[in-house]
Design a protein around this motif. Structure first.
Motif, PDB file in Angstrom:
ATOM      1  N   GLY A 153       0.787  -1.220   0.000  1.00 22.43           N
ATOM      2  CA  GLY A 153       0.000   0.000   0.000  1.00 22.43           C
ATOM      3  C   GLY A 153       0.823   1.277   0.000  1.00 22.43           C
TER       4      GLY A 153
ATOM      5  N   HIS B   3      -7.535   3.543  -1.744  1.00 26.88           N
ATOM      6  CA  HIS B   3      -7.882   2.283  -1.056  1.00 26.88           C
ATOM      7  C   HIS B   3      -6.997   2.138   0.175  1.00 26.88           C
ATOM      8  N   PHE B   4      -7.608   2.233   1.374  1.00 31.71           N
ATOM      9  CA  PHE B   4      -6.853   2.241   2.617  1.00 31.71           C
ATOM     10  C   PHE B   4      -7.468   1.293   3.641  1.00 31.71           C
ATOM     11  N   PRO B   5      -7.249  -0.015   3.500  1.00 36.05           N
ATOM     12  CA  PRO B   5      -7.708  -0.949   4.535  1.00 36.05           C
ATOM     13  C   PRO B   5      -6.882  -0.798   5.812  1.00 36.05           C
TER      14      PRO B   5
ATOM     15  N   PHE C 176      -3.271  -1.566   5.438  1.00 33.76           N
ATOM     16  CA  PHE C 176      -2.669  -0.836   4.321  1.00 33.76           C
ATOM     17  C   PHE C 176      -1.145  -0.895   4.305  1.00 33.76           C
TER      18      PHE C 176
ATOM     19  N   TRP D  14      -5.242  -7.582  -1.883  1.00 34.33           N
ATOM     20  CA  TRP D  14      -6.545  -6.914  -1.805  1.00 34.33           C
ATOM     21  C   TRP D  14      -7.533  -7.545  -2.789  1.00 34.33           C
TER      22      TRP D  14
ATOM     23  N   GLY E  69     -11.614  -0.673   1.725  1.00 32.42           N
ATOM     24  CA  GLY E  69     -10.787   0.315   2.395  1.00 32.42           C
ATOM     25  C   GLY E  69     -11.620   1.262   3.226  1.00 32.42           C
TER      26      GLY E  69
ATOM     27  N   SER F 147     -14.061   3.535   1.283  1.00 32.20           N
ATOM     28  CA  SER F 147     -14.834   2.857   0.237  1.00 32.20           C
ATOM     29  C   SER F 147     -16.167   3.546  -0.043  1.00 32.20           C
TER      30      SER F 147
END
Length: 576
Positions: free
Chosen positions: A186, A202-204, A207, A215, A222, A225
């Motif tokens: 990430g 996109h930041f889960p 990350f 992903w 994320g 989202s």
């Protein structure tokens, strides 16, 4: 670091030297003592040293090793113990407990580091020809058992680490699309995009230690989202190496060409091949970004407000609301406040008390905005109107800034609690808004009943996030105060109760963590026996030799039933 590829520490989350600390958070120790019964004044246990771990010997044959070395070079065919251990498990509480307790049954015999798609193709063909097992590896953050070999596997097992394949290959400025290699973590991915004025958005939670390929393989979502969509929305094209062939899906905006092959790859967890590259949607970096905090008088009100935001004209990047349990936990992790900040906080609570709020039921929400200054201003006002119409209160930027700064730190708490005698983990689901309250109530009750049945003190809390037109995700975090010899059996009992509650209350078994082995026993209940059989048939058609990450997504385990094979128990098949 091996061959330029960084890995997390073998015994826990993240990197050495970084962890959760409570000494500067005066309310945390009393909170944990009250809710879970842990006394944090006692000295914590230390993880074992690597020298204490009994590592099973590699079974890699000389013949296959020679073939792989010819393909990759000797430096990139690794059989050292530490590398093999790092690539054995993900980071679930079950993985970490077994690692710490030296409970290793089957680990990869070698770790391979391909440099490009041609080498991946050669690896897949060589492994299938040798009737060995191949397990793709991204960042190692998985928490549902997608990385571990089957305990009874007697074939050679290799882990294919895509960490060297980490570049943003090209950006189509006009289309807003970027070609990116699947092994890009990430932070590296975003840094390369940001340099050219773009973001993937996109930041889960994972990350900092997860990859684009991971992903896609687990259908990740994320934190933003609500604005950018989950990885299924973001991914437009993909390249996947399969036995004897390469699947190529062009980055088209939409198609009507039969059942979606792209959707088949999303969430496939390595069972349909190795994802080597994807073309994803990217967006220009916003002029302004702000996260604001809001208070609601109770959880049902917060749920209704989040549903109203999702159906309004407001455009937000995140809309998250914690229940009173998680809100109380969040307050306990705050550092000691001094001066003006202390008095401002006290003044806010006095206002709420005068309004008649029961502060023990207080729920905190974070809602984020980004774009032009005018866009942000308009949407802040729209959300403010909705919040106030539901009896809520705008708190401001302070807590939102803290949320933004600490959003990737939560997984470190799992190690902290393990060192002090508690097993903590997460389970998440999604359901229609009309079902969320009942699902929440019944899942809290099911978890607490399960804790009582195994005579464990514990705690469960929840937040709503990832809003859609029809519903949202409920994300539960739970912990049990136990580190006895049978802690995993107790953990399983609680985890099973939570997962079964999801199914029984019209939720899905997983919203964004994937299936792996942990959730596979519920697949037929979730998507119907016919749906599960379709997945089995698809996997069999692509991988008739069962060489690609066998045992994940679908297997013959049932919830709570031990599965025996070749005189070995697969612990994954007995669990949630």
């Amino acid at each position: 670091m091996t061959n330029g590829v960084k890995h997390m520490k073998w015994w826990g989350w993240g990197v050495e030297g970084i962890g959760f600390h409570h000494e500067d958070k005066p309310n945390f120790a009393p909170f944990v003592l009250d809710k879970v019964g842990l006394d944090l004044s006692h000295a914590p246990d230390k993880p074992p040293s690597f020298d204490e771990i009994e590592v099973p010997a590699s079974r890699l044959s000389d013949e296959l090793k020679s073939t792989l070395v010819d393909l990759l070079g000797e430096k990139f065919v690794v059989t050292e113990d530490l590398d093999r251990i790092v690539h054995t498990f993900g980071k679930s509480v079950r993985d970490l407990i077994r690692m710490r307790r030296n409970q290793l049954k089957r680990i990869p015999d070698a770790v391979l580091y391909p440099a490009d798609e041609d080498q991946v193709r050669a690896i897949v063909d060589a492994i299938v020809a040798a009737d060995a097992v191949l397990i793709p590896f991204g960042g190692g953050s998985n928490i549902v058992g997608s990385l571990e070999p089957r305990a009874w596997e007697d074939r050679i097992v290799v882990s294919v680490d895509l960490g060297r394949m980490n570049r943003v290959v090209e950006i189509d400025d006009e289309a807003g699309l970027a070609r990116i290699q699947a092994g890009a973590l990430g932070p590296a991915l975003e840094e390369q995009l940001n340099r050219r004025g773009w973001t993937m958005g996109h930041f889960p939670d994972s990350f900092t230690h997860s990859t684009l390929g991971g992903w896609i393989a687990t259908r990740s979502s994320g934190m933003q989202s609500d604005e950018y969509g989950d990885i299924a929305d973001i991914t437009r094209g993909v390249r996947v190496v399969q036995p004897g062939r390469t699947l190529v899906l062009r980055p088209l905006p939409s198609t009507s060409t039969g059942p979606s092959v792209r959707e088949m790859i999303l969430g496939s967890e390595g069972r349909l091949g190795i994802i080597t590259e994807a073309t994803v949607q990217v967006h220009r970096l916003p002029d302004e970004r702000v996260i604001l905090a809001y208070f609601f008088p109770d959880w049902p009100t917060g749920l209704k407000a989040m549903a109203a935001v999702s159906k309004s004209e407001a455009e937000v990047i995140v809309a998250r609301c914690s229940d009173d349990r998680e809100t109380a936990f969040s307050f306990s992790t705050q550092k000691k406040q001094k001066g003006v900040k202390k008095y401002v906080t006290e003044a806010v609570f006095k206002v709420l008390e005068r309004r008649g709020w029961d502060l023990s039921k207080l729920c905190m929400s974070f809602i984020g905005f980004e774009g032009s200054k005018e866009h942000v201003k308009r949407n802040k006002e729209l959300v403010k109107q909705i919040v106030q119409a539901h009896g809520g209160m705008v708190v401001g930027k302070g807590p939102g800034v803290l949320y933004d700064q600490k959003k990737f730190d939560t997984p470190y708490l799992r190690d902290f609690l393990l060192d002090r005698g508690a097993a903590a983990d997460v389970s998440e689901t999604s359901a229609p808004y009309s079902k969320l309250q009942g699902l929440y109530d019944n899942t809290i009750a099911a978890a607490e009943n399960a804790m009582a049945e195994v005579d464990c003190r514990g705690y469960i809390m929840c937040h709503l996030s990832h809003n859609y037109h029809s519903g949202a995700c409920l994300y539960f975090t739970f912990a049990i105060a136990d580190m006895s010899d049978d802690v995993l059996a107790k953990y399983d009992h609680v985890k099973r109760a939570i997962q079964q509650s999801f199914i029984d209350n019209d939720g899905t078994l997983s919203h964004h963590h994937g299936v792996g082995r942990e959730h596979a026993p519920w697949m037929s209940q979730d998507i119907s026996p016919a749906g599960e059989q379709m997945i089995r048939d698809l996997i069999q058609a692509v991988d008739p030799g069962d060489n690609l990450n066998p045992g994940v997504i679908v297997h013959d385990g049932k919830p709570g039933i031990t599965v025996m094979s070749a005189d070995h128990v697969d612990e994954r098949d007995t669990s949630a």
